[in-house]
Design an enzyme around this catalytic site. Structure first.
Site, mmCIF file in Angstrom:
data_model
loop_
_atom_site.group_PDB
_atom_site.id
_atom_site.type_symbol
_atom_site.label_atom_id
_atom_site.label_comp_id
_atom_site.label_asym_id
_atom_site.label_seq_id
_atom_site.Cartn_x
_atom_site.Cartn_y
_atom_site.Cartn_z
ATOM 1 N N LYS A 200 -15.059 -5.212 9.630
ATOM 2 C CA LYS A 200 -14.737 -5.453 10.844
ATOM 3 C C LYS A 200 -15.491 -3.866 11.493
ATOM 4 O O LYS A 200 -16.156 -3.897 12.229
ATOM 5 C CB LYS A 200 -12.914 -5.479 11.347
ATOM 6 C CG LYS A 200 -13.043 -5.735 12.626
ATOM 7 C CD LYS A 200 -11.389 -5.723 12.821
ATOM 8 C CE LYS A 200 -11.221 -5.490 14.110
ATOM 9 N NZ LYS A 200 -10.168 -5.026 14.422
ATOM 10 N N GLU A 206 -16.264 1.727 1.267
ATOM 11 C CA GLU A 206 -16.175 0.715 -0.230
ATOM 12 C C GLU A 206 -17.296 -0.372 -0.269
ATOM 13 O O GLU A 206 -17.956 -0.864 -0.574
ATOM 14 C CB GLU A 206 -14.916 0.590 -0.596
ATOM 15 C CG GLU A 206 -13.902 1.587 -1.398
ATOM 16 C CD GLU A 206 -12.530 1.990 -0.089
ATOM 17 O OE1 GLU A 206 -13.047 1.819 1.019
ATOM 18 O OE2 GLU A 206 -11.074 1.722 -0.444
ATOM 19 N N GLY A 260 -7.845 -7.277 10.723
ATOM 20 C CA GLY A 260 -7.783 -7.458 9.433
ATOM 21 C C GLY A 260 -7.612 -7.929 8.739
ATOM 22 O O GLY A 260 -8.274 -9.452 7.950
ATOM 23 N N ARG A 261 -5.895 -7.612 8.223
ATOM 24 C CA ARG A 261 -5.594 -8.845 7.666
ATOM 25 C C ARG A 261 -5.384 -10.206 8.081
ATOM 26 O O ARG A 261 -4.603 -11.243 7.542
ATOM 27 C CB ARG A 261 -3.657 -8.002 7.077
ATOM 28 C CG ARG A 261 -3.115 -7.632 8.473
ATOM 29 C CD ARG A 261 -2.396 -6.692 7.637
ATOM 30 N NE ARG A 261 -1.933 -5.941 8.694
ATOM 31 C CZ ARG A 261 -2.265 -4.727 9.255
ATOM 32 N NH1 ARG A 261 -3.183 -4.125 9.158
ATOM 33 N NH2 ARG A 261 -1.276 -4.207 10.486
ATOM 34 N N GLU A 346 1.253 -3.843 4.452
ATOM 35 C CA GLU A 346 0.120 -3.008 5.728
ATOM 36 C C GLU A 346 0.840 -3.351 6.604
ATOM 37 O O GLU A 346 0.644 -2.215 7.905
ATOM 38 C CB GLU A 346 -0.795 -3.604 5.690
ATOM 39 C CG GLU A 346 -1.961 -2.578 5.837
ATOM 40 C CD GLU A 346 -3.487 -2.915 5.437
ATOM 41 O OE1 GLU A 346 -4.251 -2.556 4.387
ATOM 42 O OE2 GLU A 346 -4.649 -3.579 6.514
ATOM 43 N N HIS A 377 8.161 -16.854 -18.048
ATOM 44 C CA HIS A 377 7.426 -16.451 -19.282
ATOM 45 C C HIS A 377 8.064 -14.387 -18.962
ATOM 46 O O HIS A 377 7.165 -14.131 -20.229
ATOM 47 C CB HIS A 377 7.183 -16.953 -19.958
ATOM 48 C CG HIS A 377 7.509 -18.155 -20.066
ATOM 49 N ND1 HIS A 377 8.397 -18.596 -21.363
ATOM 50 C CD2 HIS A 377 6.610 -19.490 -19.173
ATOM 51 C CE1 HIS A 377 8.337 -20.023 -20.653
ATOM 52 N NE2 HIS A 377 7.637 -20.181 -19.802
ATOM 53 N N LYS A 489 -7.977 7.768 2.936
ATOM 54 C CA LYS A 489 -9.149 7.196 3.701
ATOM 55 C C LYS A 489 -9.777 8.355 3.875
ATOM 56 O O LYS A 489 -11.135 8.783 3.000
ATOM 57 C CB LYS A 489 -9.825 6.359 4.818
ATOM 58 C CG LYS A 489 -9.496 4.843 4.608
ATOM 59 C CD LYS A 489 -9.970 3.794 5.881
ATOM 60 C CE LYS A 489 -9.389 2.391 5.630
ATOM 61 N NZ LYS A 489 -9.538 1.472 7.130
HETATM 62 O O1 F6P Z 1 -6.788 -1.337 3.982
HETATM 63 C C1 F6P Z 1 -7.123 -0.776 5.379
HETATM 64 C C2 F6P Z 1 -7.976 -1.579 6.130
HETATM 65 O O2 F6P Z 1 -8.511 -1.458 7.470
HETATM 66 C C3 F6P Z 1 -7.800 -3.433 6.033
HETATM 67 O O3 F6P Z 1 -7.142 -3.585 7.787
HETATM 68 C C4 F6P Z 1 -8.712 -4.058 6.595
HETATM 69 O O4 F6P Z 1 -8.533 -5.134 6.626
HETATM 70 C C5 F6P Z 1 -9.345 -3.157 5.953
HETATM 71 O O5 F6P Z 1 -9.481 -1.892 6.130
HETATM 72 C C6 F6P Z 1 -10.815 -2.914 5.669
HETATM 73 O O6 F6P Z 1 -11.772 -2.608 6.759
HETATM 74 P P1 F6P Z 1 -12.797 -3.635 7.524
HETATM 75 O O7 F6P Z 1 -12.844 -4.424 7.374
HETATM 76 O O8 F6P Z 1 -13.385 -2.504 8.688
HETATM 77 O O9 F6P Z 1 -13.496 -2.754 6.078
#
Ligand code: F6P
Length: 524
Positions: A200, A206, A260-261, A346, A377, A489
């Protein structure tokens, strides 16, 4: 308009619930059931292809009516309307929360329709081979590069609907762990692979690092000009995507009112659309839309997400249960829990209320679990005989997709048996010794769905989305920001520069300093 900001513990209903809890906390569900043959009729909801039984809970009529009174006192209905009308209920980020608009087929925004059309033509061209790779070969593999909400939803749905998939293989690169990227790339051919960079913000450390790794890998065989056949982006940050080298045509937009979620319903679901075909993706959205209408319009006493949210508050705040388990009796749903963990934890892991005050009561609970029957199990011993109260959701399907009824009957026998055993224990039964005695009286909800279809899965996921909204409104927190993640972060960025420069002097904590020094020494 802003969300009501009412401290739930100051409501009349909360006080009445506290008193009511004193009456009910020692009551045994085994006794309650034996005196009330209609309990399962009263505490269950039939809706579309769902049968939801919540009768095996530590509740009676009074509990439900007090919980409903609590929902009314904190103005839940008003809050639901605000969300669906697009009020900026994510106040700390000044944003609306409108993932429901992505599946509102009665009133679809033109930009949503446009993006869906773009997803449809892109996925169809890949599936039917019209969009070929840089050497003219058909595309065989789709790689979603993204993390958090840009990974968990698409992966969960692709796995859950594996039965409906076409010939395309999908892969997910999320972890910054370089070994994982290498392992994933080992199986891929750049000529026949499409990479969807999903972010987003297009700035997540990462994702950008992994996107650069795959781009470098691709360019060992392809040219810069071939990137447009193999790299697409999903982002609100079109500039960032273009600077990375993705052509404007290959950018699938996102709106800032999609968190995002909650984004799997948006262009973030592009990998799902490719793997399942547009028709199935649309069916998923339609199923979620059905649940949205149920949540918006149904009376609270027959409203599944409302009842689930209220029961969760009941256990969390009165029984002091710290966690809830979710156990789906379908191997296809093996990624459901990680998805729900981000959605719930979150969203509702907050300790400041909507007035900006520190909260004195419990909020977001821990969500965990795995698929049944495997879980039986593993950790079920603790559910049955441990000292903790862990309300559990059981999710199962009446039909198996491949028609292996023999296995399905065994699977579902276990499904029903577990809720029965958790409820009944060895109550009134003679046991050899105390080690073999089970108290029972352990709460569970049962969600029995006809079949695992895209529509039903869409409804199921939307149910949980709305449940967490209900919890957040009652707890008087903002469910749609995630400032806690941001701190981590930033610290990671400072730590990375300490590692890269071999200089830990800026690290504040002595233990962390020593750890990094040891890490650096081990590498020499
Ligand atoms: O984990 C934090 C977060 O901001 C989430 O809410 C989001 O889904 C994820 O990082 C990834 O963010 P982006 O889509 O901006 O890379």
């Amino acid at each position: 308009m802003s969300l009501p900001a009412i401290n739930p513990t100051k409501t009349e209903a909360w006080k009445a619930l506290e008193m009511h809890f004193q009456e009910i906390q020692t009551q045994e569900m085994q006794e309650i059931f034996s005196e009330d043959f209609l309990r399962a009729d009263r505490f269950s909801i039939e809706w579309n292809n769902f049968y939801v039984d919540y009768s095996k809970n530590r509740i009676n009529e009074k509990t439900i009516s007090l919980l409903l009174a609590l929902a009314n006192e904190v103005k839940l209905k008003d809050a639901i309307n605000q969300q669906f009308f697009g009020e900026k209920i994510n106040q700390t980020e000044n944003r609306a929360v409108l993932h429901t608009a992505l599946r509102d087929f009665d009133n679809m925004k033109p930009e949503v329709k446009e993006t869906l059309n773009k997803m449809k033509s892109f996925s169809e061209a890949i599936i039917n081979g019209n969009h070929a790779g840089f050497t003219g070969k058909k595309i065989t593999d789709i790689v979603n590069v993204g993390i958090g909400g840009s990974h968990l939803g698409p992966e969960m749905i692709s796995e859950a609907l594996h039965f409906y998939r076409n010939h395309l293989k999908t892969h997910f690169i999320a972890n910054i762990d370089g070994d994982d990227v290498v392992e994933k790339l080992k199986t891929l051919n750049p000529e026949t692979t499409i990479f969807i960079i999903v972010s987003k913000s297009f700035s997540t450390q990462e994702t950008i690092a992994n996107a650069n790794v795959v781009k470098t890998w691709f360019l060992q065989q392809g040219n810069e000009s071939d990137l447009q056949k193999h790299f697409v982006a999903v982002s609100t940050n079109e500039k960032g995507a273009r600077e990375f080298g993705i052509s404007q045509n290959n950018i699938f937009p996102m709106d800032d009112w999609v968190g995002g979620r909650f984004s799997l319903w948006s262009s973030v679901g592009l990998s799902i659309c490719c793997a399942l075909g547009y028709k199935n993706f649309e069916a998923l959205l339609k199923g979620a839309f059905e649940m949205d209408k149920h949540f918006r319009n149904e009376e609270f006493n027959k409203n599944i997400p409302v009842i689930f949210g209220l029961l969760s508050v009941w256990y969390n705040n009165f029984f002091k249960a710290e966690s809830e388990a979710v156990v789906a009796y379908s191997q296809y749903l093996h990624k459901l829990v990680p998805y729900l963990q981000q959605a719930f934890m979150e969203s509702n892991g907050k300790s400041v209320d909507r007035n900006g005050n520190k909260i004195e009561y419990q909020t977001g609970n821990i969500v965990w679990g795995n698929v049944g029957s495997n879980s039986q199990h593993a950790y079920f011993q603790l559910l049955h005989q441990g000292t903790k109260l862990i309300p559990t959701d059981f999710i199962g399907f009446s039909k198996s997709l491949h028609g292996n009824n023999k296995n399905h009957f065994i699977l579902m026998a276990n499904f029903f048996a577990q809720t029965e055993a958790l409820w009944g224990g060895t109550h009134n039964k003679k046991v050899d010794n105390s080690f073999k005695s089970f108290e029972g009286n352990k709460p569970s909800n049962t969600i029995l769905i006809e079949e695992l279809t895209p529509e039903n899965l869409g409804s199921l996921v939307a149910l949980y989305e709305h449940k967490l909204f209900v919890q957040g409104i009652i707890w008087n927190i903002f469910s749609y920001d995630q400032w806690g993640v941001e701190l981590g972060k930033n610290v990671a960025k400072e730590t990375l520069s300490a590692i890269e420069n071999g200089d830990t002097s800026e690290i504040k904590n002595n233990s962390t300093q020593k750890l990094i020094a040891k890490f650096l020494k081990n590498r020499t």
